[in-house]
Design a protein around this motif. Structure first.
Motif, PDB file in Angstrom:
ATOM      1  N   ALA A  23      26.509  27.232  45.236  1.00  7.87           N
ATOM      2  CA  ALA A  23      26.093  27.912  44.012  1.00  7.87           C
ATOM      3  C   ALA A  23      25.129  29.051  44.317  1.00  7.87           C
ATOM      4  CB  ALA A  23      25.448  26.905  43.055  1.00  7.87           C
ATOM      5  N   LYS A  24      24.180  28.821  45.230  1.00  7.96           N
ATOM      6  CA  LYS A  24      23.193  29.842  45.589  1.00  7.96           C
ATOM      7  C   LYS A  24      23.869  31.074  46.188  1.00  7.96           C
ATOM      8  CE  LYS A  24      19.207  28.479  47.163  1.00  7.96           C
ATOM      9  NZ  LYS A  24      18.155  28.954  46.272  1.00  7.96           N
ATOM     10  N   ALA A  25      24.954  30.857  46.926  1.00 10.46           N
ATOM     11  CA  ALA A  25      25.709  31.973  47.512  1.00 10.46           C
ATOM     12  C   ALA A  25      26.578  32.681  46.471  1.00 10.46           C
ATOM     13  CB  ALA A  25      26.586  31.468  48.655  1.00 10.46           C
ATOM     14  N   GLU A  26      26.549  32.195  45.244  1.00  8.23           N
ATOM     15  CA  GLU A  26      27.288  32.759  44.111  1.00  8.23           C
ATOM     16  C   GLU A  26      28.801  32.691  44.291  1.00  8.23           C
ATOM     17  OE1 GLU A  26      25.683  36.658  43.372  1.00  8.23           O
ATOM     18  OE2 GLU A  26      23.719  35.856  42.858  1.00  8.23           O
ATOM     19  N   LEU A  27      29.262  31.752  45.121  1.00 11.99           N
ATOM     20  CA  LEU A  27      30.702  31.613  45.321  1.00 11.99           C
ATOM     21  C   LEU A  27      31.407  31.093  44.068  1.00 11.99           C
ATOM     22  CD1 LEU A  27      30.845  30.171  48.938  1.00 11.99           C
ATOM     23  CD2 LEU A  27      31.453  32.466  48.169  1.00 11.99           C
ATOM     24  N   ILE A  28      30.712  30.305  43.277  1.00 14.70           N
ATOM     25  CA  ILE A  28      31.326  29.750  42.071  1.00 14.70           C
ATOM     26  C   ILE A  28      31.614  30.865  41.068  1.00 14.70           C
ATOM     27  CG2 ILE A  28      30.993  28.166  40.129  1.00 14.70           C
ATOM     28  CD1 ILE A  28      29.157  26.533  42.108  1.00 14.70           C
ATOM     29  N   GLU A  29      30.628  31.721  40.837  1.00 16.31           N
ATOM     30  CA  GLU A  29      30.804  32.806  39.870  1.00 16.31           C
ATOM     31  C   GLU A  29      31.762  33.873  40.385  1.00 16.31           C
ATOM     32  OE1 GLU A  29      27.749  31.839  40.971  1.00 16.31           O
ATOM     33  OE2 GLU A  29      27.068  30.706  39.226  1.00 16.31           O
ATOM     34  N   LEU A  30      31.698  34.177  41.678  1.00 19.00           N
ATOM     35  CA  LEU A  30      32.529  35.248  42.226  1.00 19.00           C
ATOM     36  C   LEU A  30      34.019  34.915  42.172  1.00 19.00           C
ATOM     37  CD1 LEU A  30      30.389  36.289  45.317  1.00 19.00           C
ATOM     38  CD2 LEU A  30      30.851  37.650  43.280  1.00 19.00           C
ATOM     39  N   LYS A  31      34.359  33.643  42.238  1.00 17.64           N
ATOM     40  CA  LYS A  31      35.771  33.264  42.233  1.00 17.64           C
ATOM     41  C   LYS A  31      36.118  32.373  41.050  1.00 17.64           C
ATOM     42  CE  LYS A  31      38.526  34.386  43.995  1.00 17.64           C
ATOM     43  NZ  LYS A  31      39.248  35.478  43.359  1.00 17.64           N
ATOM     44  N   ASP A  32      35.337  32.427  39.992  1.00 18.03           N
ATOM     45  CA  ASP A  32      35.614  31.654  38.774  1.00 18.03           C
ATOM     46  C   ASP A  32      35.918  30.189  39.075  1.00 18.03           C
ATOM     47  OD1 ASP A  32      35.315  33.947  37.165  1.00 18.03           O
ATOM     48  OD2 ASP A  32      37.386  34.538  37.595  1.00 18.03           O
ATOM     49  N   ASP A  33      35.111  29.601  39.944  1.00 16.44           N
ATOM     50  CA  ASP A  33      35.217  28.185  40.292  1.00 16.44           C
ATOM     51  C   ASP A  33      36.584  27.837  40.882  1.00 16.44           C
ATOM     52  OD1 ASP A  33      34.352  25.610  40.629  1.00 16.44           O
ATOM     53  OD2 ASP A  33      34.579  25.016  38.546  1.00 16.44           O
ATOM     54  N   ASP A  34      37.173  28.768  41.631  1.00 16.69           N
ATOM     55  CA  ASP A  34      38.453  28.523  42.299  1.00 16.69           C
ATOM     56  C   ASP A  34      38.167  27.748  43.584  1.00 16.69           C
ATOM     57  OD1 ASP A  34      40.836  28.587  43.708  1.00 16.69           O
ATOM     58  OD2 ASP A  34      41.358  30.609  43.016  1.00 16.69           O
ATOM     59  N   ARG A  35      38.329  26.469  43.510  1.00 15.59           N
ATOM     60  CA  ARG A  35      37.933  25.598  44.612  1.00 15.59           C
ATOM     61  C   ARG A  35      38.800  25.773  45.849  1.00 15.59           C
ATOM     62  NH1 ARG A  35      35.570  20.532  41.279  1.00 15.59           N
ATOM     63  NH2 ARG A  35      34.481  21.862  39.792  1.00 15.59           N
ATOM     64  N   ALA A  36      40.044  26.185  45.662  1.00 15.67           N
ATOM     65  CA  ALA A  36      40.908  26.449  46.811  1.00 15.67           C
ATOM     66  C   ALA A  36      40.369  27.624  47.621  1.00 15.67           C
ATOM     67  CB  ALA A  36      42.336  26.720  46.360  1.00 15.67           C
ATOM     68  N   VAL A  37      39.880  28.650  46.935  1.00 16.79           N
ATOM     69  CA  VAL A  37      39.310  29.803  47.629  1.00 16.79           C
ATOM     70  C   VAL A  37      38.027  29.394  48.353  1.00 16.79           C
ATOM     71  CG1 VAL A  37      38.222  32.069  47.329  1.00 16.79           C
ATOM     72  CG2 VAL A  37      40.332  31.517  46.109  1.00 16.79           C
ATOM     73  N   ILE A  38      37.178  28.637  47.683  1.00 23.84           N
ATOM     74  CA  ILE A  38      35.927  28.206  48.300  1.00 23.84           C
ATOM     75  C   ILE A  38      36.212  27.349  49.533  1.00 23.84           C
ATOM     76  CG2 ILE A  38      33.838  26.812  47.961  1.00 23.84           C
ATOM     77  CD1 ILE A  38      33.933  27.778  44.981  1.00 23.84           C
TER      78      ILE A  38
END
Length: 78
Positions: A23-38
């Protein structure tokens, strides 16, 4: 408390903290919570760490992370 409960709580705390880093790396917002991308990003990082430039990459990532933590602490103190 039983030893397995203590270990389970420690593991749960570790998972919560690691999720906080995502969350701190803003990965959730940047990819709209796309867990496959994360997950793909994390797998790519793991593959990088298996490569020849492991030590250099760790050094670069550690410095970047330390700067991010330091900037966050400055923002929190304002």
């Amino acid at each position: 408390m039983r030893e397995w409960r203590v270990k389970r709580r420690e593991r749960t705390q570790q998972l919560i903290e690691l999720g906080g880093l995502i969350a701190k790396a803003e990965l959730i917002e940047l990819k709209d919570d796309d867990r496959a991308v994360i997950l793909g990003l994390l797998i790519e990082a793991a593959n990088t760490l298996r490569g020849d430039n492991r030590d250099l990459q760790l050094l670069l990532w550690r410095r970047r992370g330390a700067r991010a933590f330091a900037q966050n602490q400055l923002a929190d103190s304002r």
